[in-house]
Design a protein around this motif. Structure first.
Motif, mmCIF file in Angstrom:
data_model
loop_
_atom_site.group_PDB
_atom_site.id
_atom_site.type_symbol
_atom_site.label_atom_id
_atom_site.label_comp_id
_atom_site.label_asym_id
_atom_site.label_seq_id
_atom_site.Cartn_x
_atom_site.Cartn_y
_atom_site.Cartn_z
ATOM 1 N N GLN A 241 -63.743 102.854 -60.894
ATOM 2 C CA GLN A 241 -64.198 101.517 -61.376
ATOM 3 C C GLN A 241 -63.338 100.917 -62.591
ATOM 4 O OE1 GLN A 241 -68.289 102.172 -62.461
ATOM 5 N NE2 GLN A 241 -68.769 102.388 -60.250
ATOM 6 N N THR A 242 -62.760 101.598 -63.256
ATOM 7 C CA THR A 242 -61.870 100.925 -64.413
ATOM 8 C C THR A 242 -60.545 100.290 -63.823
ATOM 9 O OG1 THR A 242 -62.752 102.478 -65.960
ATOM 10 C CG2 THR A 242 -60.588 101.602 -66.403
ATOM 11 N N LEU A 243 -60.051 101.043 -62.730
ATOM 12 C CA LEU A 243 -58.757 100.701 -61.854
ATOM 13 C C LEU A 243 -59.104 99.371 -61.312
ATOM 14 C CD1 LEU A 243 -55.991 101.110 -61.021
ATOM 15 C CD2 LEU A 243 -56.858 102.447 -59.214
ATOM 16 N N LEU A 244 -60.285 99.446 -60.530
ATOM 17 C CA LEU A 244 -60.599 98.087 -59.855
ATOM 18 C C LEU A 244 -61.026 96.953 -60.727
ATOM 19 C CD1 LEU A 244 -62.908 99.506 -57.086
ATOM 20 C CD2 LEU A 244 -60.438 99.172 -56.693
ATOM 21 N N ALA A 245 -61.331 97.095 -61.773
ATOM 22 C CA ALA A 245 -61.839 96.190 -62.709
ATOM 23 C C ALA A 245 -60.379 95.468 -63.431
ATOM 24 C CB ALA A 245 -62.948 96.610 -63.814
ATOM 25 N N SER A 246 -59.434 96.159 -63.403
ATOM 26 C CA SER A 246 -58.219 95.839 -64.103
ATOM 27 C C SER A 246 -57.111 95.082 -63.335
ATOM 28 C CB SER A 246 -57.507 97.245 -64.339
ATOM 29 O OG SER A 246 -58.295 97.880 -65.426
ATOM 30 N N PRO A 250 -58.382 89.754 -55.639
ATOM 31 C CA PRO A 250 -57.557 89.839 -54.110
ATOM 32 C C PRO A 250 -57.175 91.187 -53.990
ATOM 33 C CG PRO A 250 -57.644 87.511 -55.177
ATOM 34 C CD PRO A 250 -58.088 88.506 -56.229
ATOM 35 N N SER A 251 -56.624 91.942 -55.144
ATOM 36 C CA SER A 251 -55.884 93.279 -54.916
ATOM 37 C C SER A 251 -56.726 94.604 -54.704
ATOM 38 C CB SER A 251 -55.038 93.357 -56.131
ATOM 39 O OG SER A 251 -54.267 92.447 -56.453
ATOM 40 N N ARG A 252 -58.004 94.179 -54.855
ATOM 41 C CA ARG A 252 -59.040 95.416 -54.744
ATOM 42 C C ARG A 252 -58.864 95.904 -53.574
ATOM 43 N NH1 ARG A 252 -63.403 92.631 -58.692
ATOM 44 N NH2 ARG A 252 -62.194 92.674 -60.396
ATOM 45 N N PRO A 253 -59.101 95.220 -52.232
ATOM 46 C CA PRO A 253 -59.278 95.769 -50.694
ATOM 47 C C PRO A 253 -57.568 96.643 -50.717
ATOM 48 C CG PRO A 253 -60.025 93.567 -50.820
ATOM 49 C CD PRO A 253 -59.412 93.629 -52.137
ATOM 50 N N SER A 254 -56.740 96.014 -51.067
ATOM 51 C CA SER A 254 -55.557 96.799 -50.926
ATOM 52 C C SER A 254 -55.441 98.140 -51.725
ATOM 53 C CB SER A 254 -54.277 95.830 -51.331
ATOM 54 O OG SER A 254 -54.233 94.800 -50.664
ATOM 55 N N ILE A 255 -56.026 98.159 -52.892
ATOM 56 C CA ILE A 255 -56.165 99.448 -53.425
ATOM 57 C C ILE A 255 -57.003 100.417 -52.760
ATOM 58 C CG2 ILE A 255 -57.119 100.768 -55.466
ATOM 59 C CD1 ILE A 255 -54.523 99.306 -56.271
ATOM 60 N N LEU A 256 -58.238 99.852 -52.230
ATOM 61 C CA LEU A 256 -59.072 100.766 -51.525
ATOM 62 C C LEU A 256 -58.609 101.217 -50.263
ATOM 63 C CD1 LEU A 256 -62.451 98.816 -52.013
ATOM 64 C CD2 LEU A 256 -61.802 100.843 -52.984
ATOM 65 N N SER A 257 -57.634 100.555 -49.573
ATOM 66 C CA SER A 257 -56.989 101.104 -48.498
ATOM 67 C C SER A 257 -56.032 102.007 -48.777
ATOM 68 C CB SER A 257 -56.240 99.640 -47.862
ATOM 69 O OG SER A 257 -55.576 100.271 -46.690
ATOM 70 N N CYS A 258 -55.132 101.922 -49.768
ATOM 71 C CA CYS A 258 -54.415 103.083 -50.238
ATOM 72 C C CYS A 258 -55.162 104.333 -50.584
ATOM 73 C CB CYS A 258 -53.385 102.509 -51.143
ATOM 74 S SG CYS A 258 -52.373 101.245 -50.999
ATOM 75 N N ILE A 259 -56.277 104.136 -51.070
ATOM 76 C CA ILE A 259 -57.215 105.364 -51.459
ATOM 77 C C ILE A 259 -57.656 106.040 -50.126
ATOM 78 C CG2 ILE A 259 -59.370 106.017 -52.358
ATOM 79 C CD1 ILE A 259 -58.907 104.068 -54.617
ATOM 80 N N LYS A 349 -66.636 93.308 -52.030
ATOM 81 C CA LYS A 349 -67.459 93.462 -53.217
ATOM 82 C C LYS A 349 -66.936 94.301 -54.323
ATOM 83 C CE LYS A 349 -71.839 92.048 -50.738
ATOM 84 N NZ LYS A 349 -73.136 92.523 -50.468
ATOM 85 N N ALA A 350 -66.108 95.068 -54.073
ATOM 86 C CA ALA A 350 -65.655 96.089 -54.952
ATOM 87 C C ALA A 350 -65.312 95.444 -56.368
ATOM 88 C CB ALA A 350 -64.080 96.709 -54.518
ATOM 89 N N GLY A 351 -65.866 95.958 -57.419
ATOM 90 C CA GLY A 351 -65.674 95.566 -58.960
ATOM 91 C C GLY A 351 -67.044 94.990 -59.108
ATOM 92 N N GLY A 352 -67.954 94.570 -58.324
ATOM 93 C CA GLY A 352 -69.381 94.168 -58.600
ATOM 94 C C GLY A 352 -69.232 92.741 -58.976
#
Length: 512
Positions: A241-246, A250-259, A349-352
């Motif tokens: 959650q700290t990584l997604l909030a930082s 628009p970048s959060r779906p890419s981070i989740l796809s890599c995860i 909705k990642a990051g809330g």
């Protein structure tokens, strides 16, 4: 000369009837609009791309396209020295049985559920206890894999959805998998920060203590600092959650796809005797990927992502059998088989802090992926050929490099496009100028303020991942001023890249 039939009573040579100079038109059989265009007998129940199908013919049509993508990668590769032109029809027969297992990635959407159903009904996966060889002369079908594992990744922690509904989804998925004789494996997105993940899956515990890295998003070079596992008390969920909030929304779906990609690769490497990884990405999802990946700068490795099969770094072959089936067709298959689906992913909705739609019904999407999905879904209603046109265009793309020799990006684990930093500098609207030579740092041999070795992550990333890790101006002050811990696989890739570079230049180093 007449171009019609010969006149009555006129004979040709040797008393034979003269042939017509121009034959008559072939009689075309007219089919009613409500009749299936394949069997031309049953009443049509589905209309796909303006073509009516009855239920049996529709299932057969989808299954034939499913096997057309599944079978060729399972056959031995054609020898390069062969002068015979490769014919894809030579690989469209059922592959032979192999002594390995298969990993099936299932998200709960229509594409993965339909893929799992066709694999189960087709008898491709065994239970690990079959010893009898099938008799083909009696119509028996031989299995392809000895045992099947189904992995499901739960992203409720990333979406901050702790209402308890995610537990019901996991149990529903578990019952669906175990009822058909396969092994169910449930993972969470925060497991990417868990060093004991491989050990829990049955593999060897990796020494990730020296691979944990923290990144400083304030600096342009993205310097990383190695951290010890005992120096932090945060849970894996807090780190995610700290990584997604930082990063920007628009970048959060890419981070989740890599995860998601990393967790699937880890499961394929840790579970016993896995040779193939099957994903159920439909053509609708791939059409969205073509546009969104191109817009975000991921066009270099896009042909590899759109391919029917791809060899992963761990030796497992990734196959996408649902490449030619649309989301609508997969949903029809699930409806015919009376299978429930969970099509809503909700990565936006990642990051809330997702914004809702305004009074005009606009907005609500905070990423390129979300905007692309909404655009294609709306356009496909009035133009049914939208998805097929985009996917055919994407299928013509060719990877410009050599996959086996390209350097991999530590974040997305795909081949890195060359000169990503130079390209980003040329396309930037502003320039900070050149750094003085006294302040320039070697990304592989620099030192930090305390004298410890530091590396810059920016030169190792591809263009899209470099844009993904751009600092967010909306981040909280306490998060923006500190460092953010990266998932464990990034540190392993960075360490591996440093060792490969040192081995290449070892013979050229000067002794002190």
């Amino acid at each position: 000369m007449s171009c019609g039939d010969a006149a009555d009573g006129v004979d040709g040579v040797d008393g034979k009837k003269a042939e017509a100079v121009m034959p008559k038109k072939r009689t075309v059989r007219r089919i009613e609009k409500g009749t299936c265009q394949r069997c031309r007998e049953s009443k049509a129940k589905f209309i796909i791309r303006s073509a009516p199908y009855c239920t049996p013919c529709f299932e057969l049509n989808v299954f034939s396209r499913f096997t057309r993508q599944l079978y060729p990668p399972l056959h031995p590769p054609q020898p390069a020295s062969s002068t015979k032109k490769h014919n894809s029809n030579n690989t469209l027969y059922r592959p032979a049985r192999r002594s390995s297992n298969v990993l099936i990635a299932m998200s709960g959407g229509a594409g993965s559920i339909a893929m799992y159903d066709m694999l189960s009904r087709g008898g491709y996966v065994g239970t690990g206890e079959e010893t009898k060889v099938a008799d083909i002369t009696k119509g028996e079908k031989e299995i392809i894999w000895e045992k099947g594992y189904v992995v499901y990744v739960d992203f409720s922690g990333a979406l901050r959805a702790g209402t308890g509904g995610e537990e019901a989804d996991v149990e529903w998925m578990r019952r669906l998998v175990e009822d058909r004789g396969m092994v169910f494996v449930a993972l969470r997105a925060e497991d990417a920060f868990d060093p004991s993940l491989a050990e829990r899956l049955g593999g060897v515990r990796a020494t990730n203590e020296d691979q944990a890295l923290a990144i400083d998003l304030r600096a342009a070079g993205l310097p990383v600092h190695p951290i010890a596992s005992t120096s932090t008390t945060s849970s894996p969920l807090d780190k995610l959650q700290t990584l997604l909030a930082s990063v920007p929304p628009p970048s959060r779906p890419s981070i989740l796809s890599c995860i998601l990609t990393s967790l699937l690769n880890t499961a394929a490497s840790s579970l016993p005797n896995i040779s193939h990884l099957l994903v159920g990405e439909t053509s609708t999802r791939q059409a969205s990927r073509v546009i969104s990946a191109t817009a975000s700068g991921r066009g270099w490795a896009l042909p590899l992502e759109l391919a029917s099969s791809m060899s992963l770094p761990n030796g497992v072959v990734k196959i996408n059998p649902m490449k030619e089936a649309s989301l609508k067709e997969a949903a029809y298959v699930c409806r015919i088989q009376r299978l429930a689906t969970r099509n809503f992913r909700g990565w936006g909705k990642a990051g809330g802090d997702e914004k809702g739609r305004d009074s005009r019904g606009k907005g609500g999407a905070m990423s390129i992926e979300g905007l692309t999905e909404q655009f294609i879904a709306a356009l496909d209603v009035t133009h049914p050929a939208t998805v097929s046109t985009i996917t055919r265009t994407g299928g013509k793309l060719v990877f410009p490099g050599q996959q086996d020799q390209e350097e991999l990006c530590p974040l997305c684990q795909l081949p890195k496009d060359p000169s990503a930093l130079e390209w980003k500098a040329r396309t930037a609207l502003t320039s900070l100028g050149k750094t003085p030579k006294s302040e320039e740092r070697d990304p592989m041999s620099s030192t930090g303020a305390g004298g410890e070795a530091q590396i810059d992550l920016a030169p190792l990333l591809c263009y899209a991942c470099l844009t993904t890790l751009t600092p967010s101006i909306h981040a909280k002050k306490e998060q923006a001023e500190g460092t953010v811990e990266l998932p464990l696989w990034v540190g392993g890739r960075v360490k591996m890249g440093r060792e490969e570079m040192k081995s290449e230049i070892r013979d050229f180093l000067l002794e002190e």
